[in-house]
Scaffold this motif. Structure first.
Motif, short mmCIF file in Angstrom:
data_model
loop_
_atom_site.label_atom_id
_atom_site.label_comp_id
_atom_site.label_asym_id
_atom_site.label_seq_id
_atom_site.Cartn_x
_atom_site.Cartn_y
_atom_site.Cartn_z
N GLU A 165 11.33 12.21 5.61
CA GLU A 165 12.24 11.58 4.65
C GLU A 165 11.85 10.14 4.37
N SER A 166 11.53 9.39 5.41
CA SER A 166 11.15 7.99 5.19
C SER A 166 9.84 7.88 4.43
N THR A 167 8.92 8.83 4.69
CA THR A 167 7.65 8.84 3.95
C THR A 167 7.89 9.05 2.47
N ILE A 168 8.73 10.03 2.13
CA ILE A 168 9.00 10.33 0.72
C ILE A 168 9.78 9.20 0.06
N LEU A 169 10.79 8.70 0.75
CA LEU A 169 11.59 7.62 0.17
C LEU A 169 10.76 6.37 -0.09
N GLY A 170 9.66 6.23 0.64
CA GLY A 170 8.78 5.08 0.39
C GLY A 170 8.15 5.09 -0.98
N LEU A 171 8.12 6.26 -1.62
CA LEU A 171 7.58 6.36 -2.98
C LEU A 171 8.55 5.83 -4.03
N PHE A 172 9.80 5.62 -3.63
CA PHE A 172 10.82 5.27 -4.62
C PHE A 172 11.14 3.78 -4.61
N THR A 173 10.28 2.98 -4.03
CA THR A 173 10.48 1.53 -4.00
C THR A 173 9.82 0.89 -5.21
N LEU A 174 10.20 -0.34 -5.51
CA LEU A 174 9.61 -1.05 -6.65
C LEU A 174 8.11 -1.21 -6.48
N ALA A 175 7.67 -1.53 -5.26
CA ALA A 175 6.23 -1.72 -5.03
C ALA A 175 5.46 -0.44 -5.32
N ALA A 176 6.01 0.70 -4.86
CA ALA A 176 5.32 1.97 -5.09
C ALA A 176 5.34 2.35 -6.56
N THR A 177 6.46 2.10 -7.24
CA THR A 177 6.55 2.42 -8.66
C THR A 177 5.57 1.58 -9.47
N ARG A 178 5.48 0.30 -9.12
CA ARG A 178 4.52 -0.56 -9.82
C ARG A 178 3.09 -0.08 -9.59
N ALA A 179 2.82 0.36 -8.37
CA ALA A 179 1.47 0.85 -8.06
C ALA A 179 1.12 2.08 -8.88
N GLN A 180 2.12 2.86 -9.29
CA GLN A 180 1.86 4.01 -10.15
C GLN A 180 1.21 3.57 -11.46
N TYR A 181 1.53 2.37 -11.90
CA TYR A 181 1.01 1.86 -13.16
C TYR A 181 -0.27 1.06 -12.99
N GLU A 182 -0.32 0.23 -11.97
CA GLU A 182 -1.43 -0.72 -11.85
C GLU A 182 -2.54 -0.24 -10.92
N GLY A 183 -2.25 0.72 -10.07
CA GLY A 183 -3.24 1.14 -9.10
C GLY A 183 -4.51 1.65 -9.75
#
Length: 346
Positions: A165-183
């Motif tokens: 659960e903590s692994t999956i929830l880590g995808l829903f943070t602002l840093a992870a969301t931004r990385a979806q665009y800039e990575g």
């Protein structure tokens, strides 16, 4: 002071309406262009994670005068409102989108399958193959060989897996969301921040993280459905354009080539040789183009794509003359032209 008149044509964005329609208790939000022709071909735009229909807004602006582009938000995404006890699974998302198409009276349409849009769209295709006039597949995986090791490990998570659960929830943070665009992008300055900020706004709404958690656990249902999707492709061979971002950490380029190698040898395949963010590509094509294509054995072919100039990578520039989406009244022919140094980005 002398003002020089600019005689270049001005592209007027399409008129777009923003509405809700009720489907089995779900208030589905959608965007729909108002084309100049009442009989314009229909393209159903199916978005990816963690975004919503807003990822297609610039595509709709550019193409919506000539095509009827329709982009719904799934339950658990964007502006769509689902009942408190809605069960989140890919079957349920497809069921709601199926009901959505029926409420709008859509009987013939091409589908743009991006990321999560692939499991939703292929389920629709299995239920109503007679309705599908063609496909545009962008990082929409349908093959085991298209899954990276990271994706396989993620999909294997279950509620009983320690730390899942903590692994999956880590995808829903602002840093992870931004990385979806800039990575992976070569120049993050070309990526507007509105996309990831809006995605995060919706992820932070009450109940949304729980919805995404349920879908993450259910993703393995898509792997079980891959053989049925592949059979459908072999049997129906719809006109198809496949475009892929080779920097995708989940869905690798092997997944794109599997369409051609195994089940659909005739579609056109385009990929970007350099890593780039896969999430924002449909929403924010750069001025003058956006899709990058690999060098193909033949440089003259028929493309089921919309009017645009697509900037090529090392193979030069592909200039596409006005034509039509799969199932539309026309096709666009493309030829390689010398590169003008224009670089894609978003």
């Amino acid at each position: 002071m002398t003002l020089l008149a600019d005689t270049s044509p001005i592209s007027v964005p399409a008129r777009t309406v923003h509405r809700y329609v009720e489907v089995d208790g779900v208030e589905v939000f959608y965007r729909e262009s108002l084309p100049e022709r009442a009989d314009a071909p229909v393209l159903l735009l199916l978005h990816g994670f963690p975004s919503a229909s807003h990822q297609f807004r610039r595509l709709i602006d550019n193409l919506g005068r000539h095509y009827r582009l329709i982009a719904p938000d799934y339950p658990g995404f964007g502006h769509t409102r689902a009942p408190e006890h809605f069960t989140y699974s890919f079957d349920r998302l497809a069921h709601v989108v199926e009901g959505f198409t029926e409420r709008l009276g859509l009987t013939r349409y091409a589908m743009y399958l991006f990321d999560f849009g692939a499991p939703v769209g292929f389920r629709l295709a299995l239920r109503h193959p007679e309705r599908v006039t063609g496909l545009v597949v962008q990082n929409g995986n349908a093959y085991l060989e298209g899954l990276s090791d990271t994706a396989r490990d993620f999909i294997a998570l279950t509620p009983e897996t320690p730390g899942a659960e903590s692994t999956i929830l880590g995808l829903f943070t602002l840093a992870a969301t931004r990385a979806q665009y800039e990575g992976g992008t070569t120049d993050p300055a070309l990526v507007a921040p509105e996309g990831w900020l809006l995605d995060q706004h919706f992820l932070d709404q009450p109940g949304r993280k729980e919805a995404q958690l349920a879908l993450a656990y259910d993703y393995k249902s898509n792997l079980a459905a891959y053989p049925a999707w592949q059979t459908w492709l072999r049997q129906h061979r719809p006109p198809t354009l496949i475009t892929w971002g080779t920097g995708d950490p989940f869905f690798t380029e092997s997944g794109a080539r599997a369409y051609l190698r195994r089940d659909h040898p005739s579609p056109l395949l385009g990929s970007r040789r350099r890593p780039h963010p896969r999430r924002h590509r449909p929403a924010q094509p750069p001025h003058g183009g956006g899709l990058r294509t690999c060098r193909l054995p033949r440089l003259d072919w028929t493309l089921p794509v919309a009017p645009a100039d697509f900037t090529g990578s090392r193979s030069g520039r592909l200039r596409v003359r006005p034509g039509g989406w799969p199932g539309g009244p026309g096709w666009a022919s493309a030829r390689r032209a010398p590169s003008r140094g224009v670089r894609g980005g978003g």
